[in-house]
Design a protein around this motif. Structure first.
Motif, PDB file in Angstrom:
ATOM      1  N   THR A 452     -52.734 -12.835  -7.994  1.00 55.18           N
ATOM      2  CA  THR A 452     -52.376 -12.134  -6.659  1.00 55.18           C
ATOM      3  C   THR A 452     -53.399 -12.632  -5.461  1.00 55.18           C
ATOM      4  O   THR A 452     -54.339 -12.873  -6.064  1.00 55.18           O
ATOM      5  CB  THR A 452     -52.117 -10.640  -6.502  1.00 55.18           C
ATOM      6  N   PRO A 453     -53.379 -12.666  -4.473  1.00 59.51           N
ATOM      7  CA  PRO A 453     -54.007 -13.146  -3.554  1.00 59.51           C
ATOM      8  C   PRO A 453     -55.411 -12.376  -3.459  1.00 59.51           C
ATOM      9  O   PRO A 453     -56.438 -12.632  -3.395  1.00 59.51           O
ATOM     10  CB  PRO A 453     -53.539 -13.070  -2.136  1.00 59.51           C
ATOM     11  N   GLU A 454     -54.817 -10.859  -3.667  1.00 61.45           N
ATOM     12  CA  GLU A 454     -56.230 -10.035  -3.623  1.00 61.45           C
ATOM     13  C   GLU A 454     -56.906  -9.970  -4.881  1.00 61.45           C
ATOM     14  O   GLU A 454     -58.231  -9.987  -4.709  1.00 61.45           O
ATOM     15  CB  GLU A 454     -55.554  -8.349  -3.534  1.00 61.45           C
ATOM     16  N   ALA A 455     -56.495 -10.372  -5.942  1.00 65.90           N
ATOM     17  CA  ALA A 455     -57.285 -10.693  -7.128  1.00 65.90           C
ATOM     18  C   ALA A 455     -58.139 -11.984  -6.887  1.00 65.90           C
ATOM     19  O   ALA A 455     -59.174 -12.071  -7.431  1.00 65.90           O
ATOM     20  CB  ALA A 455     -56.263 -10.700  -8.658  1.00 65.90           C
ATOM     21  N   ARG A 456     -57.623 -12.946  -6.601  1.00 63.45           N
ATOM     22  CA  ARG A 456     -58.250 -14.193  -6.187  1.00 63.45           C
ATOM     23  C   ARG A 456     -59.433 -13.935  -5.141  1.00 63.45           C
ATOM     24  O   ARG A 456     -60.418 -14.365  -5.730  1.00 63.45           O
ATOM     25  CB  ARG A 456     -57.334 -15.346  -5.644  1.00 63.45           C
ATOM     26  N   GLU A 457     -59.126 -13.188  -4.410  1.00 70.36           N
ATOM     27  CA  GLU A 457     -60.305 -12.769  -3.309  1.00 70.36           C
ATOM     28  C   GLU A 457     -61.293 -12.070  -4.146  1.00 70.36           C
ATOM     29  O   GLU A 457     -62.531 -12.230  -3.751  1.00 70.36           O
ATOM     30  CB  GLU A 457     -59.681 -12.130  -2.293  1.00 70.36           C
ATOM     31  N   LEU A 458     -60.872 -11.162  -4.689  1.00 77.75           N
ATOM     32  CA  LEU A 458     -61.979 -10.312  -5.414  1.00 77.75           C
ATOM     33  C   LEU A 458     -62.692 -11.192  -6.512  1.00 77.75           C
ATOM     34  O   LEU A 458     -63.921 -11.010  -6.277  1.00 77.75           O
ATOM     35  CB  LEU A 458     -61.169  -9.077  -6.320  1.00 77.75           C
ATOM     36  N   LEU A 459     -62.182 -11.960  -7.025  1.00 78.23           N
ATOM     37  CA  LEU A 459     -63.069 -12.891  -8.169  1.00 78.23           C
ATOM     38  C   LEU A 459     -63.906 -13.680  -7.341  1.00 78.23           C
ATOM     39  O   LEU A 459     -64.908 -13.979  -7.969  1.00 78.23           O
ATOM     40  CB  LEU A 459     -61.725 -13.565  -8.800  1.00 78.23           C
ATOM     41  N   HIS A 460     -63.520 -14.226  -6.151  1.00 82.30           N
ATOM     42  CA  HIS A 460     -64.515 -15.031  -5.330  1.00 82.30           C
ATOM     43  C   HIS A 460     -65.752 -14.364  -5.194  1.00 82.30           C
ATOM     44  O   HIS A 460     -66.832 -15.005  -5.340  1.00 82.30           O
ATOM     45  CB  HIS A 460     -63.579 -15.526  -4.212  1.00 82.30           C
ATOM     46  N   VAL A 461     -65.513 -13.070  -4.673  1.00 81.64           N
ATOM     47  CA  VAL A 461     -66.679 -12.088  -4.318  1.00 81.64           C
ATOM     48  C   VAL A 461     -67.420 -12.110  -5.394  1.00 81.64           C
ATOM     49  O   VAL A 461     -68.720 -12.101  -5.374  1.00 81.64           O
ATOM     50  CB  VAL A 461     -66.217 -10.735  -3.608  1.00 81.64           C
ATOM     51  N   LEU A 462     -66.801 -11.695  -6.692  1.00 82.60           N
ATOM     52  CA  LEU A 462     -67.592 -11.275  -7.870  1.00 82.60           C
ATOM     53  C   LEU A 462     -68.352 -12.442  -8.494  1.00 82.60           C
ATOM     54  O   LEU A 462     -69.452 -12.361  -9.054  1.00 82.60           O
ATOM     55  CB  LEU A 462     -66.415 -10.775  -8.868  1.00 82.60           C
ATOM     56  N   SER A 463     -67.772 -13.717  -7.834  1.00 85.69           N
ATOM     57  CA  SER A 463     -68.649 -14.985  -8.453  1.00 85.69           C
ATOM     58  C   SER A 463     -70.147 -14.744  -7.707  1.00 85.69           C
ATOM     59  O   SER A 463     -70.934 -15.692  -8.730  1.00 85.69           O
ATOM     60  CB  SER A 463     -67.857 -16.026  -8.165  1.00 85.69           C
ATOM     61  N   TRP A 464     -70.538 -14.356  -6.873  1.00 86.51           N
ATOM     62  CA  TRP A 464     -71.521 -14.594  -6.366  1.00 86.51           C
ATOM     63  C   TRP A 464     -72.539 -13.388  -6.951  1.00 86.51           C
ATOM     64  O   TRP A 464     -73.884 -13.376  -6.639  1.00 86.51           O
ATOM     65  CB  TRP A 464     -71.695 -14.242  -4.892  1.00 86.51           C
ATOM     66  N   LEU A 465     -72.038 -12.425  -7.669  1.00 87.47           N
ATOM     67  CA  LEU A 465     -73.012 -11.351  -8.291  1.00 87.47           C
ATOM     68  C   LEU A 465     -73.678 -11.933  -9.506  1.00 87.47           C
ATOM     69  O   LEU A 465     -73.431 -13.029 -10.223  1.00 87.47           O
ATOM     70  CB  LEU A 465     -72.292 -10.149  -8.738  1.00 87.47           C
ATOM     71  N   ALA A 466     -74.696 -11.196  -9.914  1.00 89.26           N
ATOM     72  CA  ALA A 466     -75.156 -11.555 -11.219  1.00 89.26           C
ATOM     73  C   ALA A 466     -74.245 -11.340 -12.350  1.00 89.26           C
ATOM     74  O   ALA A 466     -73.298 -10.511 -12.256  1.00 89.26           O
ATOM     75  CB  ALA A 466     -76.337 -10.638 -11.397  1.00 89.26           C
ATOM     76  N   PRO A 467     -74.652 -12.057 -13.443  1.00 88.66           N
ATOM     77  CA  PRO A 467     -73.550 -11.847 -14.571  1.00 88.66           C
ATOM     78  C   PRO A 467     -73.801 -10.470 -15.289  1.00 88.66           C
ATOM     79  O   PRO A 467     -74.184 -10.602 -16.646  1.00 88.66           O
ATOM     80  CB  PRO A 467     -73.924 -13.061 -15.414  1.00 88.66           C
ATOM     81  N   ALA A 468     -74.162  -9.532 -14.679  1.00 87.48           N
ATOM     82  CA  ALA A 468     -74.466  -8.025 -15.457  1.00 87.48           C
ATOM     83  C   ALA A 468     -73.313  -7.170 -15.039  1.00 87.48           C
ATOM     84  O   ALA A 468     -72.504  -7.417 -14.150  1.00 87.48           O
ATOM     85  CB  ALA A 468     -75.768  -7.796 -14.739  1.00 87.48           C
ATOM     86  N   PRO A 469     -73.195  -6.012 -15.612  1.00 84.22           N
ATOM     87  CA  PRO A 469     -72.272  -5.011 -15.381  1.00 84.22           C
ATOM     88  C   PRO A 469     -72.312  -4.490 -14.080  1.00 84.22           C
ATOM     89  O   PRO A 469     -73.304  -4.237 -13.457  1.00 84.22           O
ATOM     90  CB  PRO A 469     -72.601  -3.984 -16.358  1.00 84.22           C
ATOM     91  N   MET A 470     -71.102  -4.333 -13.358  1.00 90.25           N
ATOM     92  CA  MET A 470     -70.824  -3.838 -12.170  1.00 90.25           C
ATOM     93  C   MET A 470     -70.044  -2.497 -12.460  1.00 90.25           C
ATOM     94  O   MET A 470     -68.800  -2.879 -12.911  1.00 90.25           O
ATOM     95  CB  MET A 470     -70.057  -4.693 -10.981  1.00 90.25           C
ATOM     96  N   THR A 471     -70.509  -1.564 -12.005  1.00 88.70           N
ATOM     97  CA  THR A 471     -69.679  -0.320 -12.327  1.00 88.70           C
ATOM     98  C   THR A 471     -68.345  -0.058 -11.421  1.00 88.70           C
ATOM     99  O   THR A 471     -68.388  -0.512 -10.244  1.00 88.70           O
ATOM    100  CB  THR A 471     -70.439   1.133 -11.914  1.00 88.70           C
ATOM    101  N   ILE A 472     -67.426   0.802 -11.982  1.00 91.30           N
ATOM    102  CA  ILE A 472     -66.110   0.888 -11.118  1.00 91.30           C
ATOM    103  C   ILE A 472     -66.446   1.553  -9.731  1.00 91.30           C
ATOM    104  O   ILE A 472     -65.732   1.376  -8.854  1.00 91.30           O
ATOM    105  CB  ILE A 472     -65.212   1.603 -12.173  1.00 91.30           C
ATOM    106  N   GLU A 473     -67.407   2.615  -9.842  1.00 88.11           N
ATOM    107  CA  GLU A 473     -67.793   3.436  -8.683  1.00 88.11           C
ATOM    108  C   GLU A 473     -68.058   2.424  -7.496  1.00 88.11           C
ATOM    109  O   GLU A 473     -67.836   2.684  -6.460  1.00 88.11           O
ATOM    110  CB  GLU A 473     -68.557   4.415  -8.973  1.00 88.11           C
ATOM    111  N   HIS A 474     -69.271   1.640  -7.934  1.00 85.14           N
ATOM    112  CA  HIS A 474     -69.684   0.455  -7.162  1.00 85.14           C
ATOM    113  C   HIS A 474     -68.441  -0.417  -6.528  1.00 85.14           C
ATOM    114  O   HIS A 474     -68.575  -0.854  -5.323  1.00 85.14           O
ATOM    115  CB  HIS A 474     -70.706  -0.002  -7.546  1.00 85.14           C
ATOM    116  N   LEU A 475     -67.624  -0.605  -7.191  1.00 88.04           N
ATOM    117  CA  LEU A 475     -66.799  -1.722  -7.000  1.00 88.04           C
ATOM    118  C   LEU A 475     -65.699  -1.172  -5.928  1.00 88.04           C
ATOM    119  O   LEU A 475     -65.435  -1.744  -4.914  1.00 88.04           O
ATOM    120  CB  LEU A 475     -65.680  -2.165  -7.906  1.00 88.04           C
TER     121      LEU A 475
END
Length: 707
Positions: A452-475
């Motif tokens: 979905t467009p929202e999932a694509r947008e989220l994945l683009h944003v996540l691509s700029w993070l470190a390949p380290a865990p991100m918590t659901i609360e922070h998301l």
């Protein structure tokens, strides 16, 4: 043997299981859940005549269902987390993942406590009625066992006691320590048996072994180095007292992640409360020197600097085993290296068939189509897993997937027409990048197009993070995307994210991030700005106050990676603030080596943005000078402090509290170099400024008086 004796002994086995899971759960030890699922599969099949299989063997971290009987269309979710929230979570996932297409009845089996009452419908909870979901616990199973004939009860008892004492289970062994990030794939780990035997032999003969890509694909990721290391750990868990996992892609991350092993959830060392990172690292290394039978996985040692740091740390460690994953081809004597190739064609086909069994449409000649997929993706484990996940989610044939793959391949050809070659996208202002496998890029593109467009947008944003865990609360704090955590099941189903075993956090594979970043060819990608503002908004509080550290520790890897990416693309704000705050935090932990380059980069950004004489520049100068002073580089620190003082005097006037702070900093440095006659008048001047500004009884005045 009487009925009561049999029931008493069965109850004793259940009590042992409950105690074991409680103890393991408090330490977040992942193998407990794996063993409990297998144990319950045998129990339920014997008790009720089911034909349950462990769904996680085919579909790792399968949503809402652990055990499934496809013929009877029923499933079980096995959990020790007996809470209403757990029931709500299962209901939500059952709806989100269309569990009703597979099963008609789902039972949540609680193992550690009495099952709670069913939650009532509320504003934030709508029960899932298809499939029907019920909750049970071990006491309910005992009630059903009581209804059996004595011979059946005795047979069940013998089965349970045999299962409990079966070799390889760790029920009664000393509690094992583990922070492995993923559960075992078990039967789903295909095509690596010979390699795993070689790995076991290499580790038996020496203290350390390196898993690296074969020379022909040197530098390539996605072949399964990390997964192989983790599978080895689970397969040989009974040989070790501790299974430890440390990401070591750079010297700084190696140090940071080694220090994290102190935490109460892992080694539980007294030094976990220490503020200095070197104290924590020393405590961990001391523990490794003094204890035996541990396995330490050092993951992604991909640069010469990281390799050097790893060699320095592990060379004195002789009582355990070190397993290193790396893209580097050259390793010195004492570090035997095993080459990990792509999967063979036969193994690739087997993986596709096994991971999609029960989910794909069955048609003639499907093996040939699976073989064509295996050929196209070059046997890359990551690409094969993504292809299988796509087919599972969409219940399609291999041939249908092939058509979509070729469409994605054609779109990648369009990229080439725009000047992007097979392996890399040129980003304005950046040097050419390392090659990425075309097969992985096309496989990812096939899945990405169905999001979905929202999932694509989220994945683009996540691509700029470190390949380290991100918590659901922070998301959930990512307000630029509506309900971002609701997009995770969609990404999880297509194997585009990796969840932690407790589902409390997730990460994106670094190769997926790399593909997404290279596709964002804008000079200043909008998704990068969104990610930057998101993490900057979370990175709050005084980094020097230990009360903020629980919030800042998991965010710091993301802040550093984002800050560097934004600085390279000349985004000044909030880049400078985020880099500076992360640097102050690292400096407060005495991690000066990591903090200094961040401080210097933040200073350079602000000098370019505001000019050399701006008050923000004075703040950066003071903090950098303080770090230099802490590392005994006083001659370098002094001119920075004097420059900061001159800027603030010109900006605020000679009698401003900021000037008093600068005077105190400079005076303290002069005192450290035994220039007391120069230091005293500066301290007296700072005291006079603060008395005039705050009054004679203010805490700042007390600090001046003490100085």
């Amino acid at each position: 043997m009487t009925r009561e004796t049999v029931i008493s002994r069965i109850t004793e086995v259940f009590a042992k299981l409950e105690c074991y899971l409680r103890l393991k759960g408090r330490q977040n030890l992942n193998d407990a859940a794996v063993l409990a699922e297998d144990f319950c599969k045998e129990l339920l099949n014997r008790l009720y005549g089911h034909s349950l299989e462990n769904l996680n063997a085919l579909e790792p971290n399968a949503a809402a269902t652990d055990l499934i009987d496809i013929g009877q269309r029923l499933g079980f979710q096995i959990t020790a987390n007996a809470t209403t929230d757990k029931i709500r979570d299962v209901h939500r996932k059952a709806s989100a993942h269309d569990i009703a297409s597979r099963i008609d009845r789902l039972t949540i089996l609680f193992l550690a406590h009495k099952a709670p009452a069913e939650p009532r419908k509320s504003g934030n909870f709508t029960p899932c009625h298809s499939p029907s979901i019920v909750s049970r616990d071990l006491s309910g199973l005992i009630s059903d066992i009581r209804k059996k004939d004595l011979p059946e009860q005795i047979e069940l008892l013998e089965c349970l006691e045999d299962e409990w004492s079966r070799p390889g289970h760790s029920w009664n062994q000393e509690q094992r320590i583990s922070n492995l990030p993923f559960l075992s794939l078990r039967e789903g780990f295909i095509g690596r048996e010979e390699f795993m035997e070689d790995l076991a032999a290499a580790l038996r003969s020496g203290g350390s072994t390196v898993i690296k890509s074969v020379q022909a694909i040197h530098g390539m990721g996605g072949v399964g180095k990390t997964r192989s290391a983790i599978e080895y750990a689970w397969r040989h868990a009974h040989e070790f007292h501790a299974l430890l996992f440390v990401t070591a892609d750079a010297p700084d991350s190696l140090r940071r992640n080694l220090a994290a092993l102190c935490s109460p959830d892992i080694l539980n060392l007294p030094e976990h409360a220490a503020t200095e990172i070197d104290v924590q690292i020393s405590a961990v290394l001391k523990w490794l020197r003094e204890h035996r039978d541990w396995l330490l996985i050092l993951d992604n040692v991909d640069s010469p600097e990281a390799q050097s740091a790893v060699r320095e740390i592990i060379t004195p460690l002789v009582h355990g085993k070190c397993l290193i994953t790396s893209r580097l081809a050259a390793w010195p004597t004492g570090f035997p290296a095993l080459d990990l190739d792509v999967l063979s064609h036969e193994a690739s086909v087997q993986l596709l068939l096994t991971h999609t069994e029960g989910f794909r449409r069955i048609v003639p000649d499907e093996t040939a189509s699976a073989g064509e997929i295996a050929r196209l993706v070059d046997g890359l484990a990551l690409a094969l897993e993504q292809a299988a996940a796509f087919i599972r989610k969409n219940r399609c044939t291999f041939a249908a997937y092939l058509d979509l793959w070729h469409e994605a391949d054609a779109r990648l050809g369009d990229y080439q027409a725009r000047g992007v070659d097979d392996y890399r996208a040129e980003v304005p202002g950046q040097a050419p990048q390392d090659p990425l496998p075309r097969s992985l890029w096309v496989t990812f593109e096939t899945s990405f197009r169905l999001l979905t467009p929202e999932a694509r947008e989220l994945l683009h944003v996540l691509s700029w993070l470190a390949p380290a865990p991100m918590t659901i609360e922070h998301l959930d704090a990512l307000t630029a995307i509506p309900k971002p955590s609701d997009r995770l099941p969609e990404l999880d189903d297509l194997h585009l994210i990796r969840r932690t075993p407790d589902n409390g956090a997730f990460s994106v594979h670094r190769l997926i991030q790399e593909i997404l970043r290279r596709e964002q060819t804008d000079a200043q990608p909008p998704a990068l700005r969104v990610a930057l503002e998101w993490i900057d908004g979370l990175y709050l509080g005084d980094p020097q106050d230990v009360r903020t550290w629980n919030q800042l520790i998991p965010l710091t890897p993301h802040a550093v990676v984002l800050g560097h990416s934004a600085a390279e693309r000349e985004i000044p704000e909030p880049t400078a603030r985020l880099l500076h705050q992360a640097a102050v935090f690292l400096n407060a932990r005495a991690d000066h080596r990591s903090a200094e380059p961040l401080m210097r980069r933040a200073l350079a950004i602000d000098e370019a943005s505001y000019g050399p004489d701006h008050p923000k520049v004075a703040i950066r100068l003071n903090n950098l000078a303080t770090l230099l002073q802490a590392t005994n580089r006083l001659a370098e620190a002094e001119p920075l402090m004097r420059r900061a003082l001159a800027i603030d005097e010109a900006s605020y006037g000679p009698d401003h509290p900021e000037v008093a702070t600068d005077l105190n900093n400079l005076a303290t440095l002069l005192q450290s170099t035994n220039r007391l006659a120069e230091a005293e008048p500066l301290m007296r001047r700072a005291l006079a400024i603060d008395e005039a500004s705050y009054g004679p009884d203010h805490p700042e005045v007390a600090t001046d008086l003490n100085n």
